[in-house]
Scaffold this motif. Structure first.
Motif, PDB file in Angstrom:
ATOM      1  N   ALA A 261      -1.168   4.114   9.385  1.00 12.85           N
ATOM      2  CA  ALA A 261      -2.227   3.296   8.795  1.00 12.85           C
ATOM      3  C   ALA A 261      -1.659   2.233   7.847  1.00 12.85           C
ATOM      4  CB  ALA A 261      -3.224   4.181   8.045  1.00 12.85           C
ATOM      5  N   GLY A 262      -0.318   2.167   7.744  1.00 11.40           N
ATOM      6  CA  GLY A 262       0.315   1.114   6.969  1.00 11.40           C
ATOM      7  C   GLY A 262       0.717   1.471   5.548  1.00 11.40           C
ATOM      8  N   PHE A 263       0.742   2.750   5.222  1.00  9.80           N
ATOM      9  CA  PHE A 263       1.106   3.178   3.867  1.00  9.80           C
ATOM     10  C   PHE A 263       2.553   3.654   3.815  1.00  9.80           C
ATOM     11  CE2 PHE A 263      -3.446   3.601   4.055  1.00  9.80           C
ATOM     12  CZ  PHE A 263      -3.872   3.165   2.809  1.00  9.80           C
ATOM     13  N   SER A 264       3.251   3.323   2.737  1.00  5.09           N
ATOM     14  CA  SER A 264       4.519   3.978   2.456  1.00  5.09           C
ATOM     15  C   SER A 264       4.174   5.188   1.586  1.00  5.09           C
ATOM     16  CB  SER A 264       5.488   3.025   1.760  1.00  5.09           C
ATOM     17  OG  SER A 264       4.930   2.516   0.574  1.00  5.09           O
ATOM     18  N   VAL A 265       5.080   6.161   1.553  1.00  3.37           N
ATOM     19  CA  VAL A 265       4.743   7.455   0.955  1.00  3.37           C
ATOM     20  C   VAL A 265       5.857   7.941   0.027  1.00  3.37           C
ATOM     21  CG1 VAL A 265       4.181   9.872   1.449  1.00  3.37           C
ATOM     22  CG2 VAL A 265       3.416   8.082   3.017  1.00  3.37           C
ATOM     23  N   THR A 266       5.458   8.449  -1.128  1.00  7.75           N
ATOM     24  CA  THR A 266       6.349   9.158  -2.028  1.00  7.75           C
ATOM     25  C   THR A 266       5.790  10.567  -2.199  1.00  7.75           C
ATOM     26  OG1 THR A 266       7.001   7.183  -3.252  1.00  7.75           O
ATOM     27  CG2 THR A 266       7.242   9.296  -4.401  1.00  7.75           C
ATOM     28  N   VAL A 267       6.649  11.568  -2.043  1.00  2.00           N
ATOM     29  CA  VAL A 267       6.229  12.961  -2.208  1.00  2.00           C
ATOM     30  C   VAL A 267       6.795  13.507  -3.511  1.00  2.00           C
ATOM     31  CG1 VAL A 267       6.428  15.311  -1.283  1.00  2.00           C
ATOM     32  CG2 VAL A 267       6.039  13.389   0.262  1.00  2.00           C
ATOM     33  N   ALA A 268       5.962  14.226  -4.229  1.00  2.00           N
ATOM     34  CA  ALA A 268       6.388  14.967  -5.420  1.00  2.00           C
ATOM     35  C   ALA A 268       5.923  16.403  -5.233  1.00  2.00           C
ATOM     36  CB  ALA A 268       5.783  14.363  -6.678  1.00  2.00           C
ATOM     37  N   ARG A 269       6.507  17.306  -6.015  1.00  3.50           N
ATOM     38  CA  ARG A 269       6.125  18.710  -5.868  1.00  3.50           C
ATOM     39  C   ARG A 269       5.342  19.197  -7.066  1.00  3.50           C
ATOM     40  NH1 ARG A 269       9.553  22.386  -8.488  1.00  3.50           N
ATOM     41  NH2 ARG A 269      11.485  21.471  -9.251  1.00  3.50           N
ATOM     42  N   ASP A 270       4.583  20.226  -6.830  1.00  7.21           N
ATOM     43  CA  ASP A 270       3.804  20.901  -7.856  1.00  7.21           C
ATOM     44  C   ASP A 270       4.758  21.339  -8.970  1.00  7.21           C
ATOM     45  OD1 ASP A 270       2.309  22.706  -9.389  1.00  7.21           O
ATOM     46  OD2 ASP A 270       1.549  23.814  -7.663  1.00  7.21           O
ATOM     47  N   PRO A 271       4.524  20.913 -10.209  1.00  9.19           N
ATOM     48  CA  PRO A 271       5.457  21.249 -11.286  1.00  9.19           C
ATOM     49  C   PRO A 271       5.437  22.725 -11.685  1.00  9.19           C
ATOM     50  CG  PRO A 271       3.527  20.163 -12.178  1.00  9.19           C
ATOM     51  CD  PRO A 271       3.421  20.092 -10.675  1.00  9.19           C
TER      52      PRO A 271
ATOM     53  N   ASP B  99       0.850  -1.187   0.000  1.00 10.94           N
ATOM     54  CA  ASP B  99       0.000   0.000   0.000  1.00 10.94           C
ATOM     55  C   ASP B  99       0.886   1.236   0.000  1.00 10.94           C
ATOM     56  OD1 ASP B  99      -2.049  -1.848   0.245  1.00 10.94           O
ATOM     57  OD2 ASP B  99      -2.120  -1.680   2.413  1.00 10.94           O
ATOM     58  N   HIS B 100       0.646   2.127  -0.953  1.00 12.44           N
ATOM     59  CA  HIS B 100       1.547   3.257  -1.147  1.00 12.44           C
ATOM     60  C   HIS B 100       0.752   4.510  -1.515  1.00 12.44           C
ATOM     61  CE1 HIS B 100       5.684   4.615  -1.656  1.00 12.44           C
ATOM     62  NE2 HIS B 100       5.248   5.375  -2.643  1.00 12.44           N
ATOM     63  N   LEU B 101       1.311   5.660  -1.183  1.00 11.02           N
ATOM     64  CA  LEU B 101       0.703   6.938  -1.539  1.00 11.02           C
ATOM     65  C   LEU B 101       1.676   7.749  -2.381  1.00 11.02           C
ATOM     66  CD1 LEU B 101      -0.670   8.122   1.942  1.00 11.02           C
ATOM     67  CD2 LEU B 101      -1.824   6.709   0.222  1.00 11.02           C
ATOM     68  N   LEU B 102       1.140   8.420  -3.385  1.00 10.13           N
ATOM     69  CA  LEU B 102       1.861   9.465  -4.094  1.00 10.13           C
ATOM     70  C   LEU B 102       1.182  10.759  -3.683  1.00 10.13           C
ATOM     71  CD1 LEU B 102       3.810  10.714  -6.132  1.00 10.13           C
ATOM     72  CD2 LEU B 102       2.074  10.280  -7.902  1.00 10.13           C
ATOM     73  N   VAL B 103       1.928  11.632  -3.019  1.00 14.48           N
ATOM     74  CA  VAL B 103       1.380  12.890  -2.526  1.00 14.48           C
ATOM     75  C   VAL B 103       2.080  14.042  -3.230  1.00 14.48           C
ATOM     76  CG1 VAL B 103       0.991  14.333  -0.490  1.00 14.48           C
ATOM     77  CG2 VAL B 103       0.909  11.839  -0.289  1.00 14.48           C
ATOM     78  N   VAL B 104       1.295  14.921  -3.838  1.00 12.41           N
ATOM     79  CA  VAL B 104       1.827  16.102  -4.499  1.00 12.41           C
ATOM     80  C   VAL B 104       1.578  17.292  -3.579  1.00 12.41           C
ATOM     81  CG1 VAL B 104       1.805  17.556  -6.561  1.00 12.41           C
ATOM     82  CG2 VAL B 104       1.346  15.093  -6.755  1.00 12.41           C
ATOM     83  N   LEU B 105       2.658  17.996  -3.253  1.00 11.48           N
ATOM     84  CA  LEU B 105       2.581  19.148  -2.353  1.00 11.48           C
ATOM     85  C   LEU B 105       2.904  20.432  -3.108  1.00 11.48           C
ATOM     86  CD1 LEU B 105       4.506  17.679   0.719  1.00 11.48           C
ATOM     87  CD2 LEU B 105       2.031  17.988   0.488  1.00 11.48           C
TER      88      LEU B 105
END
Length: 169
Positions: A81-91, A54-60
């Motif tokens: 809650a058991g998720f791994s997370v990858t963060v990306a930024r607003d292009p 379970d994974h999240l892609l979060v755009v900040l």
């Protein structure tokens, strides 16, 4: 002139329309019928198609001030809650603005966050509000992004509902 010709709709019709709208709004977590090709493309472009579990892609974006302020709390809730997370930024945010914002927010770990592809993210709905999140399971994203800051219980509940709407192959 009758009430109908004046633009008034009898209560039964208005109520039926309201019930249809509410019924549709009450089931936003149902399993999607057709995955969104653009959200799948964003997921693949960020290298997440091979990420198990379970994974999240979060755009900040620092242009939505609460996105950075609330991110550490929301990240912790997601991880718990058991998720791994990858963060990306607003292009659309230049590197200098991003660097200044993450430094001011005390989030130096985000300074190297990659830009998400603007065209793919835009077509997936990830640039409509921040933070924007895709929930993924077994290397595939749910096609409907989650937009905005929310309290921990609501955030965790929505993450779990989106995850549980997707079966692993």
């Amino acid at each position: 002139m009758s009430a109908r010709s004046a633009g008034f709709v009898p209560c039964a019709c208005r109520c039926a329309s309201l019930l249809i709208a509410v019924a549709g709004a009450a089931t936003p977590h149902a399993a999607p019928v057709l995955p969104s090709a653009s959200c799948n493309a964003v997921w693949a472009a960020t290298g997440l198609s091979e990420v198990p579990g379970d994974h999240l892609l979060v755009v900040l974006s620092p242009r939505m001030v609460y996105a950075l302020i609330e991110w550490p709390r929301m990240r912790e809730a997601a991880v718990s809650a058991g998720f791994s997370v990858t963060v990306a930024r607003d292009p659309r945010v230049p590197p200098s603005e991003w660097s200044s914002a993450v430094e001011a927010a005390g989030l130096p770990e985000l300074s190297a966050a990659p830009r998400v592809d603007a065209d793919l993210a835009g077509s997936c709905g990830l640039l409509n509000h921040f933070p924007s999140t895709l929930v993924g399971r077994c290397g595939r994203p749910h096609p409907w992004p989650i937009l905005g800051v929310m309290p921990d219980a609501a955030w965790r509940s929505l993450l779990v509902q989106r995850r549980d709407a997707m079966a692993c192959p």
